[in-house]
Every structure is written in structure tokens, then in C-alpha cells.
Design an enzyme around this catalytic site. Structure first.
Site, mmCIF file in Angstrom:
data_model
loop_
_atom_site.group_PDB
_atom_site.id
_atom_site.type_symbol
_atom_site.label_atom_id
_atom_site.label_comp_id
_atom_site.label_asym_id
_atom_site.label_seq_id
_atom_site.Cartn_x
_atom_site.Cartn_y
_atom_site.Cartn_z
ATOM 1 C CG ASP A 61 -55.241 -61.054 -23.144
ATOM 2 O OD1 ASP A 61 -54.772 -61.726 -22.192
ATOM 3 O OD2 ASP A 61 -55.661 -59.884 -23.029
ATOM 4 C CG ASN A 63 -54.288 -61.882 -18.359
ATOM 5 O OD1 ASN A 63 -54.215 -61.412 -19.508
ATOM 6 N ND2 ASN A 63 -53.231 -62.050 -17.592
ATOM 7 C CG ASP A 65 -52.013 -59.288 -20.139
ATOM 8 O OD1 ASP A 65 -52.509 -59.756 -21.198
ATOM 9 O OD2 ASP A 65 -51.032 -59.809 -19.570
ATOM 10 C CG ASP A 69 -53.248 -65.581 -21.564
ATOM 11 O OD1 ASP A 69 -53.932 -66.437 -22.141
ATOM 12 O OD2 ASP A 69 -53.732 -64.521 -21.086
ATOM 13 C CG ASP A 240 -33.313 -68.368 -31.411
ATOM 14 O OD1 ASP A 240 -34.117 -67.981 -32.254
ATOM 15 O OD2 ASP A 240 -32.448 -67.636 -30.879
ATOM 16 C CD GLU A 308 -33.783 -68.648 -36.570
ATOM 17 O OE1 GLU A 308 -34.290 -67.633 -37.037
ATOM 18 O OE2 GLU A 308 -33.044 -68.628 -35.556
HETATM 19 C C1 GLC Z 1 -33.955 -65.986 -34.015
HETATM 20 C C2 GLC Z 1 -35.385 -65.637 -33.697
HETATM 21 C C3 GLC Z 1 -35.529 -64.152 -33.670
HETATM 22 C C4 GLC Z 1 -34.632 -63.612 -32.590
HETATM 23 C C5 GLC Z 1 -33.188 -64.069 -32.803
HETATM 24 C C6 GLC Z 1 -32.346 -63.826 -31.596
HETATM 25 O O1 GLC Z 1 -33.589 -65.585 -35.288
HETATM 26 O O2 GLC Z 1 -36.235 -66.256 -34.620
HETATM 27 O O3 GLC Z 1 -36.846 -63.742 -33.463
HETATM 28 O O4 GLC Z 1 -34.688 -62.223 -32.584
HETATM 29 O O5 GLC Z 1 -33.109 -65.455 -33.044
HETATM 30 O O6 GLC Z 1 -32.683 -64.715 -30.575
#
Ligand code: GLC
Length: 587
Positions: A61, A63, A65, A69, A240, A308
């Protein structure tokens, strides 16, 4: 200020250690070639790459918060360079209501103010480039946020121009969803929308409606978003949940899985466990992957698609590369990293399968990420956790494959789940409590030093800093040449500089040994390298005979080893302490 002889002595010893460390790289007996060998022009950069996953909210981080970032990541690029990483993958930094911490995107072509601005992003790309580090974006294709303007429009009526951008269905009857499908994040995968008097499908949270990938307009819009980032200089995408893009077109009920005694099985949300073949890994997704590959290949600079891909076996993983190797270059091989026990035959089997079952494609091995407890929980014994991580990182970096690591692995960050339900940030942790505490434990802030909040923030960290930070932190480990951090650095340097570790094939050795995993790497015309890892808490003796693999070498020159491992005169006499590692060049 306290000033004592002991303190002066301690400082003198630390300076001496640092000087020695500077002269001689930790762990290695023989310094690897100083200059990294450049990849031949035809050899894409990602083939040898070490990818480093950053969870931006938790990295640095700037800033105050309490949330990491983009500027913070830029500030830490020199650290990553010294570690030896080739590319960083950022989990989503797009505008998002952050229900799923960025995996619920409300705009695919902007940066969420939590992380900074587009100028900060451009600066990160530019500064990373100066250091020869590439930036990979997370790309969430299966779903958007329910706050995305596409969904708001789609939900507004059955006739609007985007009415078919999401997966809408009529219920089976009043108050009855279209079928029995369950969300991966608990309970029905269907949510009723009174405006349309219809249900929409969400594979994940209710706030993450699935896009309708049968609609060419969806595909065009998403591919345009990809182009936007490719033009800005990203080196590729991590796709993803890519196996969830399509669903059974007939929307049939899924089969409920049963125990051996015929009772329906339940998951930790208390829902029935369903067969997933109607909602996961449908063949149509390959057209989309091939299409996206055409997009990334149309940009110069060898952009890469990582997936993934939690595939059940190597045959399914192979499909992700595409029948003509025209889909993902690096679908993640999660099978090795998720064995979740120190089982030598299972490791051997998975490494062998990746070597022989992927049509000469390169596996991308991975142990840790933001969705699973870190290695300490899945492999540790509570006594030798760091030594066990030395073994696992040796597997990751010295078998044939691209390697993906997770921030904090290199310093041995431990999984730190929330202690109380009211502290849980990840919604599935609230739903699954106490059986499943969610994913906060593997997302805690990076431990940079022993100052307040581990040097992560000057504010209140969004997740608590684990108590371990006083000793487990990057600053302390840089100074200690026996640290895990220095082990990682040396392994990565060795992987890069040693021709056989870089390009060689991978042959498993001593294949009936259930205690020590050994293998050989050999690139044509280059000295071969032997690696042996003790997977047990007892000392082990290893005898390696290379005649069976057509090599005459009987001795080895030590390249790296853990303390207490022998510097063997002969390959027949390697001695390994509990969870010890030996890496040697065959003479
Ligand atoms: C993938 C991501 C995970 C997310 C899911 C829904 O498995 O790695 O973190 O919650 O997709 O997008």
C-alpha cells in the site's frame, strides 16, 4: 537507546554474514554462470519463465488506505527483479464492487480507484519493462459483476439489445429455478429477477452473473477488451475459471453424487454434491480459446495465455493446449501442486505424466495461489515447514516446466485464517463457517519487514498482518543467507543459468524409492543434472546409477544442497538429512 556489547557483536556478525553472502551465493557450492544464457530467438520467453502471482490488495500500500495498489507494486519491482521473476500476474485490478475481491468486474477497460489510475498502470508496465519483467492481467470471461452496465441493461427487460448477453431462463414453475444446478460458492446457481420474471445463472456468487458465450456479441466485446490491454503492453492473460464458460444447452438437472451406501453427498455449504459435467469443461469452450489465441497472436512480442485449469487428468489438460496447439500455451497443471501430501510415487507419476502426456507442450506447475491454503497447511508437518518448502520449491523450479509462484512463498508466509466469523472478509468463508473459513488465510498482506504492519501499510491493513511478521519478512531474510528467500533466489538463478535445467528433458530416477524423489535433467550436448529430494523426516541415503538412462557419469559436482546434505564423492553415496535436497551436475 539501549547500547550493549551483545548488540555491537550482533551487528558485527550481521555485517560479516552480509559480506560473506555477497561474496558467495547461499547454498551453492559452485557459483552458477554469472551471465544468464539468453533464450534463442525462436524460443518464446515464457518457456523458461518464473511467473509471480501478486494479489494486489495485499502486496504494498502506498496511500495509507490499508489496501495494496499499483504504485506499491511498481515500488517493489526491484525486489522482484532480484528474486529473478520474469513476469508478474496481477489478480483483477479492474473496477469492481469487490464482492469477490475483483473477480466481479464492472468495467473491463479501466482500473479500480482502489488500485490507482490508468497512468499508474502504464507506469507499472513501463517500469517493469525496464527490468525485463512482463505483466500478465487476469481476464474473467465467464461472468461480470451484476453492476456491470451490460448486466444492468440485460436485466432491464426481455427485449433490450443486451437481453441475451447473460444466461436467462424461465423457472420450472412459480418459485422454482430452471434446474437443480448449484453455485460453486453455495446454494442454487439461479437467481430470480422480478423485472424479467426470469432466473439468471451464476456459476459463482449471485453478484457474478454468467455471460452467454453462445452470443457472438459477447465474444466480440470481450475480445475487444483483451485487445485494449494488449495494446497497452500486457504480456498476456491468466484466464479465470475458463472451464465454466458454457453450460448444457438443454439445461438438464445434474446427477446428485452418492456415498458408497447410497446416501446423497453434501458439500460444506450443506448443498447436495452434483456431477459437474453439465456445467464445467464443455467442449464448446475450445472454440473460444482458439479465437482468443488468434487475438493474442496478432500482437507482436509472444503474448501468452495461461489458464486456470483444474483438470481431473493429463488427458483433459492436454485438450487445453488445443488439438493443433492453438489454444492456451500454459494451462496450469494443478495436479502436481495439489497432491496435498508428501507422496513420492504420486509426485513421480504426475511429473512423468506432464513429461510424456502433453505432446511435448510445456507444463505450468503451481503450488500456491489465492484460492487455496498455502503449502504450510497442505504439506507442512508443523516442525519442518520451511525445509518441506525447500523440497517443494526444488520440484517447482528444477523439473521441466514453466513455474508459477505466489507472493510470499519465497519468504515462507504461512496461511493465517481468521479466528472469528465476524472477521471473515471472503463471503464464502461466512457461508461455510466453521467447516470452511474462506480464502482470507492465504491473502494476508505481504510481510516486508518487522516495522509496524510489516511495512505493508501506514494505515489499517484490510486483512490482519500475521504475528509471524517479526521474523518471517523479506528484509530479515535478505540478510540471512540460510533463509528460504535466498534458497528461492539461488534456485531461480540456477534454473536460468544451467543449460540442462533450462532446456533439458526430465527423466525420473530410482522409480521404486518411496522416500526420495530423484530425477535427471539433460539438454543435448550439455552436462546432465541430478536432483534428489528427501520427502521424509528421517535421513535417507540415495544411490543413483545412470547406466540405465545411458549415462556413464558416476560422480557429480554439487550445484546446490540443503545444509547437512553430503557433498558426495560418488552418485552412489548421496546422504540427505530430513527433507534435504541435493542438486549436482553429472561429471
Ligand atoms: C477463480 C478465481 C477465484 C474467483 C473465481 C470466480 O477461481 O481464482 O478467486 O473467486 O474464479 O471468479
Amino acid at each position: 537507546m539501549e547500547f550493549s556489547i551483545q548488540k555491537v557483536r550482533k551487528i558485527a556478525i550481521m555485517l560479516l554474514l552480509a559480506a560473506v553472502a555477497a561474496l558467495q551465493p547461499a547454498w551453492s557450492q559452485t557459483k552458477p554462470a554469472a551471465k544468464p544464457i539468453e533464450a534463442p530467438a525462436a524460443d518464446p520467453w515464457w518457456k523458461h519463465a518464473v511467473f509471480y502471482q501478486i494479489y494486489p490488495l495485499s502486496f504494498q500500500d502506498t496511500n495509507g488506505d490499508g489496501k495494496g495498489d499499483l504504485k506499491g507494486i511498481t515500488q517493489r519491482l526491484d525486489y522482484l527483479k532480484t528474486l529473478g521473476v520474469d513476469a508478474i500476474w496481477l489478480t483483477p485490478v479492474y473496477p469492481s464492487p469487490l464482492v469477490d475481491f475483483g473477480y466481479d468486474i464492472s468495467n473491463y477497460v479501466a482500473i479500480d480507484p482502489v488500485y490507482g489510475t490508468m497512468a499508474d498502470f502504464d507506469k507499472l508496465i513501463a517500469e517493469a519493462k525496464k527490468r525485463d519483467i512482463r505483466v500478465i492481467m487476469d481476464f474473467v470471461m465467464n461472468h461480470t459483476s451484476d453492476k456491470h452496465p451490460w448486466f444492468i441493461e440485460s436485466a432491464s427487460s426481455k427485449t433490450n439489445p443486451k437481453h441475451d448477453w447473460y444466461v436467462w431462463r424461465d423457472g420450472k414453475g412459480p418459485g422454482q429455478p430452471p434446474n437443480n444446478w448449484q453455485s460453486g460458492f453455495g446454494h442454487s446457481a439461479w437467481e430470480f429477477d422480478p423485472k424479467r420474471n426470469q432466473y439468471y445463472y451464476h456459476h459463482f456468487y449471485i453478484q457474478q452473473p454468467d455471460l452467454n458465450w453462445d452470443n457472438p456479441k459477447v465474444k466480440a466485446a470481450m475480445f475487444n477488451a483483451a485487445r485494449f490491454w494488449l495494446k497497452r503492453g500486457v504480456a498476456g492473460f491468466r484466464l479465470d475459471a475458463v472451464d465454466t464458460l458454457f453450460e448444457d444447452p438443454q439445461f438438464r438437472d445434474a446427477e446428485v453424487l452418492k456415498d458408497a451406501d447410497g446416501k446423497p453427498r453434501a458439500n460444506y455449504f450443506g448443498d447436495p454434491m452434483l456431477d459437474q459435467s453439465l456445467t464445467v469443461n464443455l467442449p464448446k469452450l475450445h472454440e473460444v480459446l482458439a479465437g482468443l489465441r488468434v487475438v493474442t497472436d496478432s500482437f507482436p512480442g509472444q503474448r501468452v495465455l495461461i489458464g486456470e485449469t483444474y483438470m481431473p487428468n493429463v488427458a483433459e489438460l492436454l485438450k487445453m493446449y488445443g488439438v493443433n496447439n492453438d489454444e492456451l500455451q500454459l494451462p496450469m497443471d494443478t495436479q502436481l501442486g495439489m497432491i496435498n501430501k508428501l507422496d513420492v510415487p504420486a509426485f513421480r507419476q504426475k511429473i512423468l505424466e506432464a513429461e510424456t502426456g502433453l505432446n511435448d507442450n510445456l507444463p505450468l506447475f503451481v503450488f500456491d495461489n489465492h484460492d487455496n491454503p498455502r503449502m504450510d497447511v497442505r504439506y507442512g508437518d508443523g516442525v519442518h515447514n520451511d525445509d518441506i518448502q525447500r523440497v517443494l520449491s526444488t520440484v517447482l523450479f528444477t523439473t521441466r516446466g514453466a513455474a508459477l509462484m505466489y507472493y510470499g512463498d519465497e519468504i515462507g508466509m504461512k496461511t493465517t485464517p481468521p479466528a472469528r466469523k465476524e472477521d471473515v472478509k471472503d463471503p464464502i468463508g461466512v457461508l461455510g463457517w466453521p467447516n470452511f473459513k474462506g480464502r482470507d488465510g492465504e491473502r494476508t498482506p505481504m510481510q516486508w519487514d518487522d516495522s509496524a504492519n510489516a511495512g505493508f501499510t501506514t494505515g489499517t491493513p484490510w486483512l490482519p498482518i500475521p504475528d509471524t511478521y517479526k521474523t518471517v519478512n523479506a528484509k530479515a531474510e535478505v540478510m540471512n543467507f540460510n533463509s528460504l528467500l535466498n534458497w528461492y533466489k539461488q534456485l531461480i538463478e540456477l534454473r536460468r543459468s544451467q543449460p540442462s535445467l533450462r532446456d533439458g528433458n526430465n527423466v525420473m530416477l530410482n522409480t521404486t524409492d518411496n522416500n526420495v524423489l530423484s530425477w535427471l535433467r539433460q539438454a543435448s550436448g550439455k552436462p546432465a543434472v541430478v536432483v534428489s529430494c528427501n520427502f521424509t523426516a528421517q535421513p535417507q541415503k540415495v544411490s543413483i546409477d545412470l547406466t540405465g538412462v545411458g549415462l556413464g557419469g558416476k560422480s557429480a559436482r554439487t550445484l546446490m544442497k540443503t545444509p547437512g546434505s553430503s557433498d558426495p564423492a560418488s552418485l552412489k553415496e548421496i546422504e540427505l538429512p530430513p527433507f534435504g535436497v541435493y542438486i549436482g551436475e553429472v561429471q
